[in-house]
Design an enzyme around this catalytic site. Structure first.
Site, PDB file in Angstrom:
ATOM      1  N   GLU A 183     -90.971   3.142 -64.011  1.00 61.04           N
ATOM      2  CA  GLU A 183     -91.987   2.243 -64.562  1.00 61.04           C
ATOM      3  C   GLU A 183     -93.352   2.911 -64.572  1.00 61.04           C
ATOM      4  O   GLU A 183     -94.139   2.724 -65.506  1.00 61.04           O
ATOM      5  CB  GLU A 183     -92.032   0.954 -63.740  1.00 61.04           C
ATOM      6  CG  GLU A 183     -92.863  -0.166 -64.374  1.00 61.04           C
ATOM      7  CD  GLU A 183     -94.349  -0.113 -64.025  1.00 61.04           C
ATOM      8  OE1 GLU A 183     -95.146  -0.807 -64.675  1.00 61.04           O
ATOM      9  OE2 GLU A 183     -94.706   0.649 -63.089  1.00 61.04           O
ATOM     10  N   GLU A 184     -93.625   3.712 -63.549  1.00 61.66           N
ATOM     11  CA  GLU A 184     -94.942   4.325 -63.428  1.00 61.66           C
ATOM     12  C   GLU A 184     -95.190   5.418 -64.467  1.00 61.66           C
ATOM     13  O   GLU A 184     -96.302   5.935 -64.564  1.00 61.66           O
ATOM     14  CB  GLU A 184     -95.134   4.889 -62.018  1.00 61.66           C
ATOM     15  CG  GLU A 184     -95.080   3.848 -60.903  1.00 61.66           C
ATOM     16  CD  GLU A 184     -96.236   2.847 -60.943  1.00 61.66           C
ATOM     17  OE1 GLU A 184     -97.062   2.929 -61.867  1.00 61.66           O
ATOM     18  OE2 GLU A 184     -96.296   1.979 -60.059  1.00 61.66           O
TER      19      GLU A 184
ATOM     20  N   ASP B  87     -91.309 -10.543 -63.309  1.00 58.80           N
ATOM     21  CA  ASP B  87     -91.559  -9.135 -62.988  1.00 58.80           C
ATOM     22  C   ASP B  87     -92.864  -9.055 -62.203  1.00 58.80           C
ATOM     23  O   ASP B  87     -93.571 -10.057 -62.042  1.00 58.80           O
ATOM     24  CB  ASP B  87     -91.638  -8.322 -64.287  1.00 58.80           C
ATOM     25  CG  ASP B  87     -91.548  -6.813 -64.050  1.00 58.80           C
ATOM     26  OD1 ASP B  87     -91.271  -6.402 -62.905  1.00 58.80           O
ATOM     27  OD2 ASP B  87     -91.754  -6.054 -65.019  1.00 58.80           O
TER      28      ASP B  87
ATOM     29  N   ASP C 228     -89.555   2.966 -58.256  1.00 56.25           N
ATOM     30  CA  ASP C 228     -90.398   4.157 -58.178  1.00 56.25           C
ATOM     31  C   ASP C 228     -91.817   3.835 -57.729  1.00 56.25           C
ATOM     32  O   ASP C 228     -92.288   2.695 -57.836  1.00 56.25           O
ATOM     33  CB  ASP C 228     -90.429   4.864 -59.530  1.00 56.25           C
ATOM     34  CG  ASP C 228     -90.893   3.949 -60.663  1.00 56.25           C
ATOM     35  OD1 ASP C 228     -90.249   2.902 -60.872  1.00 56.25           O
ATOM     36  OD2 ASP C 228     -91.904   4.253 -61.329  1.00 56.25           O
TER      37      ASP C 228
ATOM     38  N   HIS D 253    -101.990   2.635 -56.194  1.00 57.75           N
ATOM     39  CA  HIS D 253    -102.199   3.932 -56.853  1.00 57.75           C
ATOM     40  C   HIS D 253    -103.297   4.781 -56.213  1.00 57.75           C
ATOM     41  O   HIS D 253    -103.704   5.787 -56.797  1.00 57.75           O
ATOM     42  CB  HIS D 253    -102.515   3.764 -58.349  1.00 57.75           C
ATOM     43  CG  HIS D 253    -101.379   3.242 -59.160  1.00 57.75           C
ATOM     44  ND1 HIS D 253    -101.219   3.523 -60.491  1.00 57.75           N
ATOM     45  CD2 HIS D 253    -100.339   2.439 -58.833  1.00 57.75           C
ATOM     46  CE1 HIS D 253    -100.129   2.920 -60.955  1.00 57.75           C
ATOM     47  NE2 HIS D 253     -99.584   2.245 -59.953  1.00 57.75           N
TER      48      HIS D 253
ATOM     49  N   HIS E  38     -89.561  -2.499 -59.720  1.00 57.70           N
ATOM     50  CA  HIS E  38     -89.171  -1.109 -59.964  1.00 57.70           C
ATOM     51  C   HIS E  38     -89.093  -0.341 -58.651  1.00 57.70           C
ATOM     52  O   HIS E  38     -89.836  -0.608 -57.698  1.00 57.70           O
ATOM     53  CB  HIS E  38     -90.101  -0.415 -60.961  1.00 57.70           C
ATOM     54  CG  HIS E  38     -91.554  -0.415 -60.602  1.00 57.70           C
ATOM     55  ND1 HIS E  38     -92.144   0.544 -59.799  1.00 57.70           N
ATOM     56  CD2 HIS E  38     -92.569  -1.252 -60.950  1.00 57.70           C
ATOM     57  CE1 HIS E  38     -93.431   0.308 -59.678  1.00 57.70           C
ATOM     58  NE2 HIS E  38     -93.728  -0.781 -60.357  1.00 57.70           N
TER      59      HIS E  38
ATOM     60  N   ASP F 146     -97.244  -1.895 -54.839  1.00 58.42           N
ATOM     61  CA  ASP F 146     -96.701  -1.610 -56.177  1.00 58.42           C
ATOM     62  C   ASP F 146     -95.450  -0.739 -56.074  1.00 58.42           C
ATOM     63  O   ASP F 146     -95.524   0.472 -56.059  1.00 58.42           O
ATOM     64  CB  ASP F 146     -97.787  -0.891 -56.990  1.00 58.42           C
ATOM     65  CG  ASP F 146     -97.430  -0.724 -58.450  1.00 58.42           C
ATOM     66  OD1 ASP F 146     -96.423  -1.307 -58.888  1.00 58.42           O
ATOM     67  OD2 ASP F 146     -98.148   0.014 -59.147  1.00 58.42           O
TER      68      ASP F 146
END
Length: 582
Positions: free
Chosen positions: A238-239, A267, A169, A553, A167, A204
Site C-alpha cells: 500500500e505504501e 479500510d 507493509d 511515516h 495493509h 499506519d
C-alpha cells in the site's frame, strides 16, 4: 431688478427640480442593482451550501445484541495487555517496502524472496497469535504475499459479505534518523505509564490489522454464530501504491463476488477526535481524491560544459526541465467548490458544534450560506487542497559531473486530483507545458499514459532529443458514499461505542458523539475496490479508533493502548450490528 430676481428664483427652482429627478432616477437604478444583487445572493441555488439535513448530532446509540465479552475490550486490564503485546510483536517484524519493490518472485518461496521475505515471518506470527482465526477461517494467498481470510456462516445465506481491510507493509525508516527515535523503530516498545506503543506501523496501520484479528479471534472464542460472510483482506505494498497487493486482491474478489458483490468495506482512515470532556466527533473518509505521478524524462545530447551550444541560448536538459517546472508552477489548478464535496458537510457540522476550530472567514461564509464567499475564504487556507487538484514537484535528477552537460534528466510531479477532475485532465495540464518546450527547443514527445510500456508518439524525436512522459500510479477520484441505512448503522455503532462509561469523564455529563463524513486527500488500498465497483460505493476509510496517535511515516510513530482498543471495540460492534441489525 425684481424681474431678474424672479427669473433667478425660477431658474434655481427648475435646477433643483432637475436635481431631484436625477437623484430619484439614480436612487432607482441603485435600488434595482441592489435588489438584483440581493436576489442573486438569495435565490441563486448554486451559491448556497447543500442542505444540511443529516445533522451530525442526530444519531443515537443502539443495543448490542451480542456482547458476551464486549466489556472486557475496554475495561479488562489483563486483556488490554494481551492485545497490546500482539501489536508490539507485529511491529517487531519489519515488513518494509521500498518504491523499487516490484512483482514478488513466483518462482521462489516467500521466505526466500529477495524483497518480501519478512512477510513470511509476519504470516507465521499471525498464525501463532490468532490460532482460532486460522482454524476456522479460510486463508488464501493472493500474488504470493497478499492475505484473504473468509469466515463463512454455518447456515447458508445469500447475504453479501462485509469486508475489513488493512495493509501488512510499512514505510522504511530513514537510517540517519535512528538516533532521534525514543526507542528503536522495530522494538514495539510499550510505555504503560503513558499507554503509548512506539514503532514503525504502530499507527499506519498494524493497529487496525491487529484490532481486526483480535476481534475475530474473540468472537470465535465466544462461539458467535455469524449470519453473513466476513472477509479480511491485507495487501502488502500500500505504501507504494498497491499495484501488486490490493489491486490483485480486488481483482481476485471481483472474480468471486462480481460487481456490487460486497455490502461494504472498512479500510484505514480517520478516527474519532475528542473535542472536550464530553464531546467526540467521528469523521470517516467517504470520498477520495485521485492520484498520479507524472514522470517527465528528457534525453538530450551531452558535451563539454565549456560550450553549451545545442540551442540558440545557453541551456541544458536541466535548464529546459527547470523552465517547464517554472511554467507549471505558475499554472496552478483552480480552487473549485462543488456542492457534492463531503468536506462541506463536515465543515457545516463543525460550524454548528465546534466553531472555534474554523478560520473566522470560513465560519462567516458558512453562516452566510454562501459558497462564493467560502471559496474566497479558503484561497490562503489549507482547506483549499480538498477543493482542487494539487501539484508538488518532488523529485528531479540529472547530471553526473560539473563540467559535463546532462544527457538524461528526470522530473517527477505528484498530483492529488480533485473529485470533479480526472487523471487525463491532470496529465494534459502538465503535457501542455512539455509540448510548448518541445516546440521551442525542437524536441520530440512520447507519452505512456498508464505506465504500461506502450508509448504514443506526439512529436517525432529529433537529433536534439526527446521527452518521454510516463503516468505512474494513476487512480481516478472516488465519489462520495451513499447516505443510506448502512451509513446510519455505522453512525449509531460509533455513538454506542463512545457512550461507554470509559468516556464519560469526571463531570458525569452525557457524552455527545458527532458523526460526519469527510474526504481523504491521501489514497488507500480501498481505491481498487471502489474502482472495481465491488461495494456499490460503500467504501469507509475509517478505523473507529480514538485518535491518540501521531507521527506516521516519521520519527517516533506511536499510538496508545486506548486507540488500539477503541478500534477493537468498534470492529466488534460493527460486525455484530451488521449481522444482527442490518
Amino acid at each position: 431688478m425684481d424681474f431678474l430676481t424672479d427669473y433667478v428664483k425660477k431658474a434655481v427652482s427648475k435646477t433643483n427640480e432637475k436635481k431631484r429627478k436625477r437623484q430619484i432616477i439614480i436612487s432607482c437604478i441603485v435600488g434595482i442593482i441592489l435588489v438584483g444583487l440581493i436576489s442573486i445572493n438569495l435565490f441563486n441555488p448554486k451559491d448556497k451550501f447543500p442542505d444540511y439535513t443529516s445533522d451530525c448530532s442526530s444519531y443515537h446509540k443502539m443495543p448490542l445484541l451480542f456482547n458476551k465479552s464486549y466489556d472486557k475490550i475496554l475495561h479488562d486490564i489483563d486483556y488490554k495487555l494481551e492485545v497490546v503485546n500482539k501489536l508490539s510483536g507485529a511491529i517487531k517484524i519489519p515488513t518494509v517496502v521500498y518504491d523499487s519493490y516490484g512483482q514478488p518472485d513466483l518462482n521462489t518461496s516467500l521466505a526466500d524472496d529477495k524483497e518480501y521475505s519478512e512477510f513470511q515471518k509476519f504470516h507465521d506470527y499471525l498464525e501463532t497469535e490468532f490460532p482460532l482465526v486460522h482454524k476456522h477461517l479460510k486463508r488464501e494467498i493472493v500474488n504470493k504475499v497478499g492475505l484473504v481470510y473468509t469466515w463463512t456462516p454455518e447456515v447458508e445465506t445469500d447475504a453479501k459479505p462485509l469486508l475489513l481491510m488493512a495493509h501488512q507493509d510499512v514505510v522504511p525508516v530513514e537510517p540517519s534518523t535512528l538516533d532521534k527515535w525514543s526507542y528503536p523503530p522495530f522494538e514495539g516498545h510499550y510505555d504503560d505509564l503513558t499507554g503509548k506503543i512506539y514503532g514503525r506501523g504502530a499507527l499506519d496501520t498494524k493497529l487496525f490489522l491487529i484490532a481486526q484479528f483480535s476481534t475475530v479471534e474473540l468472537l470465535l472464542k465466544e462461539k458467535y454464530e455469524l449470519k453473513k460472510p466476513l472477509i479480511l483482506a491485507y495487501g502488502f505494498d500500500e505504501e507504494k501504491g498497491g499495484d501488486f497487493g490490493a489491486k490483485f486482491i480486488a481483482d481476485f474478489l471481483l472474480d468471486r463476488y462480481g460487481k456490487d458483490g460486497i455490502e461494504a468495506l472498512f479500510d484505514e482512515g480517520e478516527g474519532i477526535v475528542q473535542l472536550d470532556e464530553s464531546t467526540f466527533i467521528a469523521s470517516p473518509g467517504v470520498a477520495e481524491m485521485g492520484y498520479c505521478d507524472v514522470y517527465i524524462e528528457l534525453d538530450t545530447p551531452g558535451g563539454h560544459s565549456s560550450a553549451p551550444n545545442h540551442w540558440d541560448i545557453e541551456t541544458t536538459g536541466i535548464g529546459i526541465i527547470s523552465e517547464i517546472n517554472h511554467f507549471i508552477t505558475l499554472d496552478q489548478f483552480e480552487t473549485s467548490v462543488s456542492s457534492n464535496n463531503p468536506v462541506l458537510s463536515f465543515l457545516q457540522c463543525n460550524a454548528k458544534f465546534n466553531p472555534e476550530s474554523l478560520d473566522p472567514l470560513v465560519l462567516r461564509a458558512i453562516r452566510k450560506n454562501s459558497l462564493s464567499k467560502f471559496e474566497r475564504a479558503i484561497q490562503k487556507n489549507d482547506l483549499r487542497f480538498t477543493f482542487k487538484t494539487t501539484q508538488s514537484m518532488d523529485v528531479i535528477k540529472g547530471g553526473i559531473k560539473s563540467n559535463a552537460m546532462p544527457e538524461n534528466v528526470v522530473d517527477v510531479i505528484n498530483h492529488r486530483i480533485d473529485i470533479q477532475s480526472s487523471v487525463n485532465e491532470t496529465v494534459l495540464h502538465d503535457l501542455k507545458h512539455v509540448i510548448d518546450a518541445a516546440e521551442k527547443y525542437n524536441l520530440g514527445v512520447t507519452v505512456d499514459w498508464r505506465n504500461t510500456g506502450e508509448m504514443e508518439v506526439l512529436k517525432n524525436s529529433t537529433e536534439l532529443g526527446t521527452f518521454n512522459i510516463r503516468v505512474v500510479g494513476a487512480l481516478e477520484p472516488v465519489s462520495t458514499i451513499p447516505y443510506d441505512d448502512f451509513y446510519e448503522l455505522v453512525a449509531s455503532t460509533v455513538v454506542s461505542v463512545y457512550n461507554d462509561p470509559l468516556f464519560a469523564g469526571d463531570s458525569g455529563k452525557d457524552v455527545e458523539v458527532l458523526f460526519e463524513g469527510t474526504m481523504s486527500p491521501g489514497n488507500t488500498d480501498s481505491v481498487y475496490y471502489a474502482l472495481n465497483k465491488l461495494v456499490n460505493g460503500r467504501v469507509y476509510r475509517f478505523s473507529g479508533n480514538l485518535v491518540e496517535a501521531a507521527n506516521a511515516h516519521t520519527v517516533d510513530e506511536w499510538c496508545t493502548d486506548k486507540s488500539l482498543l477503541t478500534s477493537h471495540a468498534f470492529i466488534y460492534s460493527m460486525i455484530v450490528n451488521f449481522n444482527e441489525a442490518y
